[in-house]
Scaffold this active site. Structure first.
Site, short mmCIF file in Angstrom:
data_model
loop_
_atom_site.label_atom_id
_atom_site.label_comp_id
_atom_site.label_asym_id
_atom_site.label_seq_id
_atom_site.Cartn_x
_atom_site.Cartn_y
_atom_site.Cartn_z
N ARG A 39 0.84 -1.21 0.00
CA ARG A 39 0.00 0.00 0.00
C ARG A 39 0.88 1.27 0.00
NH1 ARG A 39 -0.59 4.66 2.67
NH2 ARG A 39 -0.22 3.57 4.64
N ASP A 40 1.56 1.52 1.10
CA ASP A 40 2.34 2.76 1.21
C ASP A 40 3.43 2.80 0.13
OD1 ASP A 40 3.22 5.17 2.27
OD2 ASP A 40 3.34 4.43 4.32
N HIS A 70 4.89 3.84 12.90
CA HIS A 70 5.06 3.77 11.45
C HIS A 70 6.05 4.88 11.07
CE1 HIS A 70 2.98 3.69 7.28
NE2 HIS A 70 3.64 4.83 7.25
N HIS A 119 8.90 6.66 8.46
CA HIS A 119 9.54 6.81 7.15
C HIS A 119 11.01 7.15 7.39
CE1 HIS A 119 6.14 6.61 4.24
NE2 HIS A 119 5.48 6.62 5.39
N CYS A 123 3.95 9.22 0.66
CA CYS A 123 2.58 9.68 0.42
C CYS A 123 2.57 10.72 -0.69
CB CYS A 123 2.02 10.28 1.71
SG CYS A 123 0.38 10.96 1.48
N ASN A 132 9.36 4.20 3.51
CA ASN A 132 9.28 3.72 4.90
C ASN A 132 10.59 3.07 5.28
OD1 ASN A 132 6.43 3.49 3.69
ND2 ASN A 132 6.05 3.27 5.88
N1 COA Z 1 -12.93 5.23 -2.92
C1 COA Z 1 -13.21 5.44 -4.22
N2 COA Z 1 -13.77 6.57 -4.68
C2 COA Z 1 -14.08 7.52 -3.77
C3 COA Z 1 -13.83 7.36 -2.41
C4 COA Z 1 -13.22 6.16 -1.99
N3 COA Z 1 -12.92 5.93 -0.73
N4 COA Z 1 -14.24 8.45 -1.77
C5 COA Z 1 -14.73 9.29 -2.68
N5 COA Z 1 -14.64 8.73 -3.90
C6 COA Z 1 -15.04 9.29 -5.19
C7 COA Z 1 -16.41 9.91 -5.19
O1 COA Z 1 -17.39 8.95 -5.45
C8 COA Z 1 -16.28 10.92 -6.30
O2 COA Z 1 -16.35 10.27 -7.53
P1 COA Z 1 -16.85 10.99 -8.88
O3 COA Z 1 -15.85 12.09 -9.16
O4 COA Z 1 -16.80 9.90 -9.90
O5 COA Z 1 -18.20 11.50 -8.56
C9 COA Z 1 -14.86 11.43 -6.13
O6 COA Z 1 -14.15 10.37 -5.46
C10 COA Z 1 -14.75 12.70 -5.33
O7 COA Z 1 -15.41 12.51 -4.10
P2 COA Z 1 -15.48 13.63 -2.95
O8 COA Z 1 -16.27 13.08 -1.82
O9 COA Z 1 -15.92 14.94 -3.56
O10 COA Z 1 -14.03 13.71 -2.45
P3 COA Z 1 -12.81 14.68 -2.78
O11 COA Z 1 -12.72 15.10 -4.18
O12 COA Z 1 -12.80 15.70 -1.73
O13 COA Z 1 -11.60 13.61 -2.55
C11 COA Z 1 -10.88 11.57 -1.46
C12 COA Z 1 -11.43 12.97 -1.31
C13 COA Z 1 -10.68 11.05 -0.05
C14 COA Z 1 -11.87 10.72 -2.20
C15 COA Z 1 -9.60 11.55 -2.27
O14 COA Z 1 -8.83 12.68 -1.95
C16 COA Z 1 -8.80 10.30 -2.01
O15 COA Z 1 -9.18 9.19 -2.33
N6 COA Z 1 -7.64 10.47 -1.43
C17 COA Z 1 -6.75 9.36 -1.15
C18 COA Z 1 -5.80 9.77 -0.12
C19 COA Z 1 -4.72 8.72 0.02
O16 COA Z 1 -4.83 7.59 -0.40
N7 COA Z 1 -3.63 9.14 0.63
C20 COA Z 1 -2.51 8.30 0.86
C21 COA Z 1 -2.68 7.35 1.99
S1 COA Z 1 -2.80 8.13 3.56
ZN ZN Z 2 3.42 6.02 5.51
#
Ligand code: COA
Ligand code: ZN
Length: 302
Positions: free
Chosen positions: A13-14, A204, A206, A237, A246
């Protein structure tokens, strides 16, 4: 046998979320199986996040459906309730939800405030209890934030105590950008272990500033026995500027075994998993121990 350390390899994942090369599901599975074959007891296999935000984690549902039943503790990261629902539908038995110790990181990672992320996390916890799903809470930027600098230890203390009281199964302090030093790790972890015991606490780290292993040592000295690490030192990230890999699983295993702890990991098999990680991603940013271990293991075998 030495005192047990529980390791979670977060490389799938990370590590993979931040690679220029996006792996196929088969490749991600092969890496997970290679890590599992080394005896690492827990693996964070992927995340249920927006595929637009993190393309490398698309298809984690398919990956989860193909994980072998082998007694390994598998978990997956979720950023919000939608992630929780997708993880549950996919059959995930343990979710890793993220809490934040700075507003800047909460905004950059999930477009929420700290309070909003905590509210969602508390709701997820209630659902997970009903669904019989284990919950790990990871507190991001627990030591320093790329946007606001040093983290206020008071924020960490109160988030940790709130979520332990709410009943999370584990609470992991994450040094998301690898900026912590062993002295502050020792102080923070000692304080938390004295307040809550070490049973549910993990760390955890890095290795951005080459203090990852020293920080593991500092936390071990405070009584922490759960650590995340990443095969080959992959990691980082995409939403935390400056975050690099990490601390490498092979380095953590070598140090802890040499100190007399028991990790349950076979180093030969772990090095094979590390070689595979390198081959699949085209990089192996960390893992200092491997260069020494490979010839040593070959000589011992021969
Ligand atoms: N899995 C899949 N899709 C997701 C989701 C999830 N957990 N959460 C939201 N979405 C989708 C929504 O359905 C929407 O889809 P669309 O554009 O097709 O309508 C889109 O993402 C945007 O959703 P919204 O609620 O407006 O969120 P946002 O634009 O503010 O984005 C996250 C927020 C959380 C969805 C996005 O930033 C994200 O997935 N970040 C991942 C962070 C990450 O993995 N960081 C590293 C590890 S810590
Ligand atoms: Zn990390």
């Amino acid at each position: 046998m030495g005192e047990q350390i529980v390791l979670t390899d977060v490389g799938p994942r990370d590590g993979l979320q931040n690679q220029p090369r996006i792996l196929e599901i088969d490749e991600r599975l092969a890496l997970i199986n290679a890590i599992a074959a080394s005896g690492v007891g827990a693996i964070e296999v992927g995340s249920f996040v927006s595929p637009k935000a993190v393309p490398a984690m698309a298809g984690t549902d398919v990956l989860v459906s193909r994980l072998p039943e082998n007694g390994v503790h598998y978990s997956a990261l979720i950023p919000n309730m939608k992630g929780y629902e997708l993880a549950r539908e996919a059959g995930v038995r343990a979710v890793n939800m993220v809490l934040y110790a700075s507003e800047g990181m909460a905004k950059a990672n999930v477009n929420m405030t700290i309070a909003e992320a905590e509210e969602v996390a508390a709701e997820i916890l209630v659902c997970a209890r009903n669904d019989g799903i284990e919950v790990i809470a990871a507190l991001a930027v627990a030591f320093a934030c790329p946007f606001s600098g040093a983290t206020d230890p008071g924020i960490v203390r109160s988030a940790v105590s709130k979520f332990l009281d709410l009943g999370v199964d584990q609470l992991v302090l994450a040094d998301t950008i690898g900026a912590a030093n062993p002295q502050e790790v020792r102080a923070m972890t000692l304080d938390l272990v004295q307040a809550h015991g070490a049973q549910r606490l993990g760390c955890h780290f890095h290795d951005t500033r080459a203090m990852g292993l020293a920080n593991v040592y500092a936390a071990v000295e405070s009584g922490i026995r759960r650590f995340d690490a990443s095969i080959g030192g992959l990691g980082g990230c995409p939403f935390a500027p400056g975050a690099s890999g990490n601390v490498a699983t092979e380095d953590v295993v070598m140090m802890l075994e040499q100190m007399g702890f028991s990790t349950g990991v076979d180093l030969d098999a772990l090095i094979r998993a590390s070689d595979l990680a390198e081959q699949l991603t085209g990089t192996a940013p960390g893992g200092r121990a491997k260069a020494w271990l490979k010839p040593w293991l070959a000589q011992r075998a021969g």
